[in-house]
Design a protein around this motif. Structure first.
Motif, mmCIF file in Angstrom:
data_model
loop_
_atom_site.group_PDB
_atom_site.id
_atom_site.type_symbol
_atom_site.label_atom_id
_atom_site.label_comp_id
_atom_site.label_asym_id
_atom_site.label_seq_id
_atom_site.Cartn_x
_atom_site.Cartn_y
_atom_site.Cartn_z
ATOM 1 N N PHE A 3 37.568 -0.409 36.787
ATOM 2 C CA PHE A 3 36.865 0.122 35.621
ATOM 3 C C PHE A 3 36.431 1.578 35.807
ATOM 4 O O PHE A 3 35.761 2.134 34.941
ATOM 5 C CB PHE A 3 35.650 -0.752 35.298
ATOM 6 N N ARG A 4 36.799 2.174 36.952
ATOM 7 C CA ARG A 4 36.559 3.595 37.223
ATOM 8 C C ARG A 4 35.087 3.970 37.008
ATOM 9 O O ARG A 4 34.772 4.993 36.391
ATOM 10 C CB ARG A 4 37.459 4.461 36.336
ATOM 11 N N LEU A 5 34.175 3.147 37.510
ATOM 12 C CA LEU A 5 32.755 3.366 37.251
ATOM 13 C C LEU A 5 32.215 4.672 37.850
ATOM 14 O O LEU A 5 31.432 5.365 37.190
ATOM 15 C CB LEU A 5 31.947 2.171 37.757
ATOM 16 N N GLN A 23 39.631 -8.695 34.895
ATOM 17 C CA GLN A 23 38.740 -9.689 35.492
ATOM 18 C C GLN A 23 39.520 -10.774 36.220
ATOM 19 O O GLN A 23 39.132 -11.209 37.310
ATOM 20 C CB GLN A 23 37.856 -10.301 34.409
ATOM 21 N N THR A 24 40.628 -11.211 35.630
ATOM 22 C CA THR A 24 41.469 -12.221 36.285
ATOM 23 C C THR A 24 42.031 -11.696 37.598
ATOM 24 O O THR A 24 42.023 -12.393 38.623
ATOM 25 C CB THR A 24 42.613 -12.648 35.351
ATOM 26 N N ALA A 25 42.521 -10.449 37.564
ATOM 27 C CA ALA A 25 43.052 -9.850 38.791
ATOM 28 C C ALA A 25 41.971 -9.703 39.850
ATOM 29 O O ALA A 25 42.234 -9.874 41.050
ATOM 30 C CB ALA A 25 43.676 -8.490 38.476
ATOM 31 N N ALA A 55 33.518 -11.130 48.839
ATOM 32 C CA ALA A 55 32.473 -10.534 48.003
ATOM 33 C C ALA A 55 32.675 -9.028 47.850
ATOM 34 O O ALA A 55 32.586 -8.483 46.742
ATOM 35 C CB ALA A 55 31.102 -10.831 48.589
ATOM 36 N N SER A 56 32.953 -8.347 48.946
ATOM 37 C CA SER A 56 33.126 -6.893 48.874
ATOM 38 C C SER A 56 34.416 -6.530 48.141
ATOM 39 O O SER A 56 34.461 -5.519 47.416
ATOM 40 C CB SER A 56 33.127 -6.284 50.280
ATOM 41 N N ALA A 57 35.471 -7.350 48.295
ATOM 42 C CA ALA A 57 36.718 -7.086 47.577
ATOM 43 C C ALA A 57 36.519 -7.217 46.073
ATOM 44 O O ALA A 57 37.041 -6.422 45.289
ATOM 45 C CB ALA A 57 37.814 -8.041 48.048
ATOM 46 N N LEU A 58 35.749 -8.224 45.651
ATOM 47 C CA LEU A 58 35.487 -8.423 44.219
ATOM 48 C C LEU A 58 34.733 -7.239 43.633
ATOM 49 O O LEU A 58 35.117 -6.700 42.582
ATOM 50 C CB LEU A 58 34.694 -9.709 44.018
ATOM 51 N N VAL A 59 33.671 -6.813 44.303
ATOM 52 C CA VAL A 59 32.875 -5.693 43.803
ATOM 53 C C VAL A 59 33.699 -4.399 43.800
ATOM 54 O O VAL A 59 33.706 -3.651 42.810
ATOM 55 C CB VAL A 59 31.603 -5.515 44.646
ATOM 56 N N ARG A 83 50.062 0.957 27.745
ATOM 57 C CA ARG A 83 48.640 0.756 27.432
ATOM 58 C C ARG A 83 47.958 0.165 28.662
ATOM 59 O O ARG A 83 48.588 -0.500 29.484
ATOM 60 C CB ARG A 83 48.460 -0.177 26.240
ATOM 61 N N GLY A 84 46.656 0.392 28.759
ATOM 62 C CA GLY A 84 45.912 -0.122 29.889
ATOM 63 C C GLY A 84 45.728 -1.621 29.801
ATOM 64 O O GLY A 84 45.772 -2.202 28.709
ATOM 65 N N PRO A 85 45.518 -2.289 30.926
ATOM 66 C CA PRO A 85 45.306 -3.740 30.902
ATOM 67 C C PRO A 85 44.006 -4.080 30.198
ATOM 68 O O PRO A 85 43.045 -3.315 30.228
ATOM 69 C CB PRO A 85 45.255 -4.115 32.391
ATOM 70 N N SER A 86 43.983 -5.228 29.543
ATOM 71 C CA SER A 86 42.777 -5.668 28.850
ATOM 72 C C SER A 86 41.697 -6.031 29.862
ATOM 73 O O SER A 86 41.964 -6.226 31.054
ATOM 74 C CB SER A 86 43.086 -6.874 27.962
ATOM 75 N N VAL A 87 40.468 -6.135 29.368
ATOM 76 C CA VAL A 87 39.338 -6.443 30.243
ATOM 77 C C VAL A 87 39.528 -7.797 30.913
ATOM 78 O O VAL A 87 39.270 -7.947 32.117
ATOM 79 C CB VAL A 87 38.019 -6.412 29.442
#
Length: 328
Positions: free
Chosen positions: A230-232, A191-193, A219-223, A183-187
Motif C-alpha cells: 500500500f506504499r504507506l 490482502q489475500t496475497a 507477523a513481521s512479513a504480514l505487516v 491496472r493495480g491489484p484490488s485491495v
C-alpha cells in the motif's frame, strides 16, 4: 506475410523510443507500472507481462520493441542487480554490519532464479522478484546468519527475515499485476496475497525451526507486506507534496498541477488531500492539465473517484468555484 496472432501489428523501428532505458524502466516498474503497460502497448508489445518466450515470439514476428524490452530487462536482472547488491554489501561491510560470507554468490543465484521465473512465469515477475530478493538477502540471510540481530533463531532474526520477505513480495505484487493487466491489484487481492505471504513462511519455519521463530517471521512479513504493497511511507510524502503544490498555486498563482503525486505514482491506495481543490484552481485556465490529472486518477486506486467524477460534476455545476468540490 500474415498479421501476428491476436491481430496486433508488429512494431516498427520508429517505435523503439517508447521502450525506456534500463534505469528509467526500473523506475517506471516501481512507481508507474500502469503507465508503463500502456507505453509498451503503444510500442506494439501485446503481452508486456508475458514470459520471455512470448516476447521473443513477438520479436520473431517483426516486433523489434519486444526484443529491446527483453534485452533491457535482462540487462538489469543479470548485470545491474548483482552489481547493485555487491556495492550494497560492500557498503554494509564498511559500515561494520556483520555479514556471513558468500553474499556475492547468493546475489548471482537470485539473478539466476529470477531468470528461471522470467522463463516460466513472466519477465517482469522474474526481474522484480529476482532483483529485490538479491538485495534483501544481505539483511534477511547473511546479516541474520552473522548474528546482526541477535541469536540466529531468535525473535530479532525472525523479524528481520519476515520484513525482507514482506518488502520483496509487497513491492512486487503491484508492479507485476499492473504491467500485466494495465491496472493495480484490488485491495482484496492485496490482502489475500498478504495472508499467503504470512501463512506460508509460518508453516515452513514451524516445521524447520520452531513456532516462536515462525511466529516472528509470519507477523513481521504480514505487516511489511501491507506497508509495502500500500506504499504507506510514500503516502506520507504524497500528502506533503499535495499540500505544498496546492498552497503554492493558491497563494502565488504559479501553476503547480504538474507537481501532484497522482501523475508520478500509480499505486497509491489512499486519496491525496487537496487534489479536488487544486483541480478547481486550474479548471478554468488550464483545462488540458485538469483532464490529464483526471486520466492519471483512473490509474490510482485511491484517487479513482476524484478525477473524472470531479470533472463531470464540475461541468454539471458550471464550475462555480471550490465550494463543495469532491475529493477536497
Amino acid at each position: 506475410m500474415g498479421r501476428p496472432q491476436g491481430g496486433a501489428v508488429p512494431a516498427r523501428a520508429d517505435t523503439l523510443h517508447r521502450v525506456p532505458a534500463p534505469i528509467t524502466l526500473l523506475l517506471l516498474l516501481m512507481f508507474r507500472p500502469v503507465d508503463l503497460h500502456y507505453r509498451l502497448r503503444a510500442a506494439g508489445i501485446t503481452a508486456p507481462g508475458g514470459r520471455i518466450g512470448q516476447l521473443w515470439h513477438e520479436q520473431a514476428q517483426g516486433n523489434l520493441a519486444a526484443g529491446l524490452f527483453v534485452r533491457r530487462m535482462l540487462l538489469w536482472l543479470v548485470v545491474g542487480s548483482p552489481l547493485v547488491t555487491a556495492l550494497a554489501g560492500l557498503a554494509m561491510v564498511c559500515a561494520g554490519l556483520p555479514l556471513r560470507g558468500g553474499w556475492a554468490v547468493s546475489a548471482v543465484c537470485c539473478s539466476a532464479a529470477g531468470l528461471v521465473l522470467a522463463l516460466v512465469s513472466g519477465l517482469v515477475a522474474g526481474v522484480m522478484l529476482g532483483s529485490l530478493a538479491s538485495l534483501s538477502i544481505l539483511v534477511g540471510l547473511h546479516a541474520t546468519a552473522a548474528g546482526a540481530f541477535g541469536p540466529q533463531q531468535g525473535g530479532g532474526a525472525g523479524v528481520a527475515v519476515g520484513i525482507c520477505l514482506g518488502v520483496v513480495s509487497g513491492l512486487s505484487v503491484g508492479s507485476i499485476s499492473s504491467i500485466a493487466a494495465g491496472r493495480g491489484p484490488s485491495v482484496w487481492r492485496v490482502q489475500t496475497a498478504a495472508i499467503v505471504t504470512s501463512v506460508v513462511p509460518m508453516m515452513v519455519w514451524s516445521w524447520l525451526v520452531g513456532s516462536s521463530f515462525a511466529g516472528a517471521v509470519a507477523a513481521s512479513a504480514l505487516v511489511a507486506f501491507l506497508v509495502s504493497a500500500f506504499r504507506l511511507p510514500l503516502y506520507a510524502l504524497e500528502v506533503l507534496a499535495s499540500a505544498v503544490a496546492y498552497a503554492v498555486e493558491r497563494w502565488t498563482g504559479r501553476p503547480t498541477l504538474s507537481w501532484v503525486p497522482v501523475l508520478h505514482h500509480n499505486l497509491s491506495y489512499l486519496p491525496h488531500p487537496f487534489l479536488g481543490r487544486h483541480l478547481a484552481l486550474a479548471v478554468r485556465s488550464r483545462p488540458a492539465e485538469v483532464l490529464a490529472v483526471a486520466d492519471a486518477c483512473l490509474r490510482s486506486p485511491g484517487n479513482i473517484l476524484v478525477g473524472w467524477p470531479w470533472v463531470v460534476q464540475a461541468l454539471e455545476r458550471g464550475t462555480t468555484g471550490e465550494a463543495g468540490t469532491p475529493g477536497a
